[in-house]
Motif scaffolding. Structure first.
Motif: not given
Length: 142
Positions: A87-106
Motif C-alpha cells: 500500500c506504500d508503493v509510490t507512483e515513481e516506484m510503480a512507473l520504474a517497473e515499466g509495466e503500467n502508465d499509472a500507480l492504479v494500474g500497477w
C-alpha cells in the motif's frame, strides 16, 4: 543450460538466476521491457525470501534474468533495495517497473499477480529492487 549459467558465473561471480513473472508470456514481456529501457525495477513478496535468503537482491551484485525455459536472457545489477508495504508503493516506484502508465494500474496488476501466487494483503511487505541492465545476452555466444 547449466553450462551457460556456469560460464556466466565466471564473468559475474556470485550471480543468482531468476525469472520475471509467473508465466512464459509475462516473463518474455518483462524481459522485452528491460531491453527497451522501460523496466528498471521489480518487486516480490518479502516472504518469498524466507526460505531462500541468498536470493535476496544485494546492491552492487549482478544477477541473471532467465527466459521461461531457463536459458539466460539478461544480466542486471542491483542499484537499490527497499522494503515497502504494498500500500506504500509510490507512483515513481510503480512507473520504474515499466509495466503500467499509472500507480492504479500497477496496483491492479500486482494485486492479481500476488493473488495468483497465493499471497495478497494490502499491507504485505515487498522487496522492491531497482536495477540497471549490464548485458543483453540475446546475441552472445555462451
Amino acid at each position: 543450460m547449466t553450462n551457460d549459467i556456469e560460464d556466466l558465473q565466471e564473468t559475474y561471480p556470485g550471480a543468482g538466476t531468476f525469472r520475471f513473472g509467473d508465466s512464459a508470456e509475462l516473463c518474455q514481456r518483462l524481459i522485452a521491457l528491460v531491453r527497451q529501457g522501460k523496466k528498471t525495477a521489480t518487486c516480490g513478496a518479502a516472504s518469498d525470501f524466507d526460505d531462500e535468503p541468498e536470493a535476496m537482491p544485494v546492491v552492487g551484485r549482478c544477477d541473471i534474468a532467465a527466459n521461461w525455459d531457463g536459458t539466460p536472457a539478461l544480466v542486471i545489477r542491483t542499484t537499490k533495495v527497499e522494503t515497502v508495504r504494498f500500500c506504500d508503493v509510490t507512483e515513481e516506484m510503480a512507473l520504474a517497473e515499466g509495466e503500467n502508465d499509472a500507480l492504479v494500474g500497477w496496483r491492479k496488476d500486482h494485486k492479481a499477480f500476488f493473488k495468483r501466487n497465493g499471497e495478497y494483503d494490502p499491507e504485505m511487505l515487498l522487496i522492491f529492487e531497482h536495477f540497471e541492465l549490464v548485458e543483453d545476452l540475446a546475441g552472445r555466444e555462451l
